[in-house]
Motif scaffolding. Structure first.
Motif, mmCIF file in Angstrom:
data_model
loop_
_atom_site.group_PDB
_atom_site.id
_atom_site.type_symbol
_atom_site.label_atom_id
_atom_site.label_comp_id
_atom_site.label_asym_id
_atom_site.label_seq_id
_atom_site.Cartn_x
_atom_site.Cartn_y
_atom_site.Cartn_z
ATOM 1 N N GLU A 261 41.430 11.795 33.532
ATOM 2 C CA GLU A 261 40.003 11.704 33.221
ATOM 3 C C GLU A 261 39.803 12.036 31.748
ATOM 4 O O GLU A 261 40.279 13.066 31.270
ATOM 5 C CB GLU A 261 39.214 12.684 34.103
ATOM 6 N N ASP A 262 39.127 11.141 31.010
ATOM 7 C CA ASP A 262 38.983 11.359 29.573
ATOM 8 C C ASP A 262 37.914 12.393 29.222
ATOM 9 O O ASP A 262 37.947 12.977 28.139
ATOM 10 C CB ASP A 262 38.687 10.037 28.859
ATOM 11 N N GLU A 263 36.973 12.651 30.123
ATOM 12 C CA GLU A 263 35.940 13.653 29.856
ATOM 13 C C GLU A 263 36.462 15.026 30.283
ATOM 14 O O GLU A 263 36.625 15.305 31.473
ATOM 15 C CB GLU A 263 34.661 13.308 30.611
ATOM 16 N N GLU A 264 36.697 15.876 29.284
ATOM 17 C CA GLU A 264 37.315 17.166 29.564
ATOM 18 C C GLU A 264 36.491 18.017 30.512
ATOM 19 O O GLU A 264 37.036 18.695 31.394
ATOM 20 C CB GLU A 264 37.554 17.934 28.262
ATOM 21 N N MET A 265 35.167 17.997 30.365
ATOM 22 C CA MET A 265 34.311 18.824 31.218
ATOM 23 C C MET A 265 34.478 18.429 32.686
ATOM 24 O O MET A 265 34.571 19.295 33.569
ATOM 25 C CB MET A 265 32.842 18.695 30.801
ATOM 26 N N ILE A 266 34.528 17.130 32.950
ATOM 27 C CA ILE A 266 34.711 16.655 34.324
ATOM 28 C C ILE A 266 36.108 17.001 34.815
ATOM 29 O O ILE A 266 36.295 17.465 35.949
ATOM 30 C CB ILE A 266 34.461 15.138 34.410
ATOM 31 N N ARG A 267 37.109 16.792 33.962
ATOM 32 C CA ARG A 267 38.496 17.048 34.348
ATOM 33 C C ARG A 267 38.717 18.525 34.675
ATOM 34 O O ARG A 267 39.306 18.876 35.698
ATOM 35 C CB ARG A 267 39.425 16.605 33.218
ATOM 36 N N LYS A 268 38.222 19.401 33.782
ATOM 37 C CA LYS A 268 38.379 20.842 34.018
ATOM 38 C C LYS A 268 37.529 21.302 35.197
ATOM 39 O O LYS A 268 37.931 22.190 35.961
ATOM 40 C CB LYS A 268 37.992 21.618 32.764
ATOM 41 N N GLY A 269 36.364 20.684 35.363
ATOM 42 C CA GLY A 269 35.521 21.033 36.496
ATOM 43 C C GLY A 269 36.209 20.726 37.814
ATOM 44 O O GLY A 269 36.180 21.526 38.759
ATOM 45 N N LEU A 270 36.849 19.555 37.870
ATOM 46 C CA LEU A 270 37.599 19.184 39.070
ATOM 47 C C LEU A 270 38.733 20.173 39.333
ATOM 48 O O LEU A 270 38.955 20.601 40.460
ATOM 49 C CB LEU A 270 38.195 17.779 38.916
ATOM 50 N N ARG A 271 39.417 20.548 38.266
ATOM 51 C CA ARG A 271 40.603 21.399 38.446
ATOM 52 C C ARG A 271 40.242 22.820 38.873
ATOM 53 O O ARG A 271 40.931 23.401 39.723
ATOM 54 C CB ARG A 271 41.406 21.454 37.147
ATOM 55 N N PHE A 272 39.163 23.349 38.318
ATOM 56 C CA PHE A 272 38.901 24.773 38.518
ATOM 57 C C PHE A 272 37.752 25.106 39.470
ATOM 58 O O PHE A 272 37.525 26.269 39.782
ATOM 59 C CB PHE A 272 38.655 25.444 37.166
ATOM 60 N N THR A 273 37.025 24.116 39.941
ATOM 61 C CA THR A 273 35.922 24.424 40.852
ATOM 62 C C THR A 273 36.168 23.942 42.275
ATOM 63 O O THR A 273 35.457 24.343 43.194
ATOM 64 C CB THR A 273 34.600 23.797 40.355
ATOM 65 N N PHE A 274 37.178 23.126 42.455
ATOM 66 C CA PHE A 274 37.465 22.613 43.794
ATOM 67 C C PHE A 274 38.555 23.462 44.447
ATOM 68 O O PHE A 274 39.494 23.915 43.780
ATOM 69 C CB PHE A 274 37.916 21.148 43.724
ATOM 70 N N ASP A 275 38.448 23.671 45.750
ATOM 71 C CA ASP A 275 39.428 24.471 46.493
ATOM 72 C C ASP A 275 40.635 23.603 46.854
ATOM 73 O O ASP A 275 40.750 23.083 47.958
ATOM 74 C CB ASP A 275 38.779 25.047 47.759
ATOM 75 N N TRP A 276 41.569 23.472 45.913
ATOM 76 C CA TRP A 276 42.732 22.620 46.126
ATOM 77 C C TRP A 276 43.668 23.190 47.187
ATOM 78 O O TRP A 276 44.215 22.451 48.002
ATOM 79 C CB TRP A 276 43.498 22.439 44.807
ATOM 80 N N VAL A 277 43.851 24.505 47.162
ATOM 81 C CA VAL A 277 44.732 25.129 48.146
ATOM 82 C C VAL A 277 44.204 24.905 49.555
ATOM 83 O O VAL A 277 44.958 24.613 50.485
ATOM 84 C CB VAL A 277 44.879 26.640 47.865
ATOM 85 N N GLY A 278 42.881 25.034 49.716
ATOM 86 C CA GLY A 278 42.274 24.804 51.019
ATOM 87 C C GLY A 278 42.452 23.372 51.498
ATOM 88 O O GLY A 278 42.429 23.106 52.699
ATOM 89 N N ALA A 279 42.638 22.450 50.551
ATOM 90 C CA ALA A 279 42.854 21.040 50.891
ATOM 91 C C ALA A 279 44.344 20.713 50.992
ATOM 92 O O ALA A 279 44.721 19.548 51.098
ATOM 93 C CB ALA A 279 42.202 20.135 49.843
#
Length: 269
Positions: free
Chosen positions: A8-26
């Motif tokens: 994702e070229d938009e850093e805010m979206i990319r970092k938001g996805l990485r740090f606000t979503f519960d990846w471990v839970g998924a």
């Protein structure tokens, strides 16, 4: 856990996805990020992710082009993100086998549902790859991970395996071999389990399901007819056994990996 790459070229979206979503839970872990398609392609080659979440519009190389060029590099499942509700892009994504086409702004529930579908696709791809690359044994047809033949086996076990291969479409059981080999059922079961790791009935079911999978891939025959072809007169029982070993229903398998699915892909291309 399933490895995820964010492109994702938009850093805010990319970092938001990485740090606000519960990846471990998924049951996922983010293994890398890329800000354009060229970098994304390099990271796909290096990291071998299971799932790639990619934006459509990016500098240097767009998401669709990146996916096209990465198809031969890794068996990923792709989730496309886009700020544009364009039918052309959605159609192109479907042609490439993309799991989901999601519009921004992205809801957490949407992403979780898309990831679950992508994980299912990854599992099916792994299974399909195993079927295609498994080694042949003693001139027999391709063996998938559903059933593996022993490299070496005793005379009794070889005879048992041969009997299954020749008569799997019929109603057979260990008692047939007791009469044929003139050895007790207890001895045959113990011998078979020690050399193959399977019980005789487990091996028989696995072998029949393997054959069913081969038929589902190359034939347009109805599922209930294929069940009979591989030795199952009880259709509901066949469905249950197929799901146990293949991880999906036979109709789903035929739809996604059968000849009809391949012809559909060619038409879309």
């Amino acid at each position: 856990m399933f490895k995820v790459l964010l492109v994702e070229d938009e850093e805010m979206i990319r970092k938001g996805l990485r740090f606000t979503f519960d990846w471990v839970g998924a049951d996922c872990v983010v293994v890398g990020e890329a800000e354009n398609g060229e970098d994304g392609l390099r990271q796909i080659q290096a990291l071998r992710p299971d799932i790639v979440i990619v934006d459509v519009n990016m500098p240097l190389m767009d998401g669709i082009t990146m996916i096209e060029r990465s198809l031969d590099e890794a068996a990923c499942s792709y989730i496309i993100l886009s700020g544009y509700d364009e039918f052309r892009l959605a159609k192109e994504a479907i042609r490439l086998g993309v799991t989901e086409y999601l519009l921004k702004p992205l809801e957490q529930e949407q992403l979780l549902a898309a990831l679950n579908r992508a994980k299912s696709q990854v599992e099916m791809k792994r299974h399909y790859t195993a079927m295609k690359t498994a080694e042949t044994s003693a001139g027999e047809s391709l063996q998938a991970s559903v059933v593996k033949l022993p490299g070496k086996s005793s005379r009794y076990v070889s005879k048992m395996i041969q009997y299954v291969q020749e008569h799997y479409a019929e109603k057979i059981g260990i008692k047939d071999l007791v009469e044929k080999l003139e050895v007790s059922a207890t001895y045959l079961n113990q011998k078979f389990k020690s050399e193959t790791t399977y019980t005789f009935n487990d091996f028989l079911n696995r072998y029949r399901i393997q054959k069913a999978m081969e038929l589902l891939q190359r034939s347009d025959e109805k599922v209930y007819a294929i069940a009979v072809d591989v030795g199952y007169k009880d259709y509901k029982y066949f469905i249950a056994i197929f799901k146990k070993y293949a991880g999906c229903t036979p109709s789903y398998y035929q739809e996604n990996f059968g000849r009809g699915a391949k012809e559909s892909d060619d038409t879309k291309g």
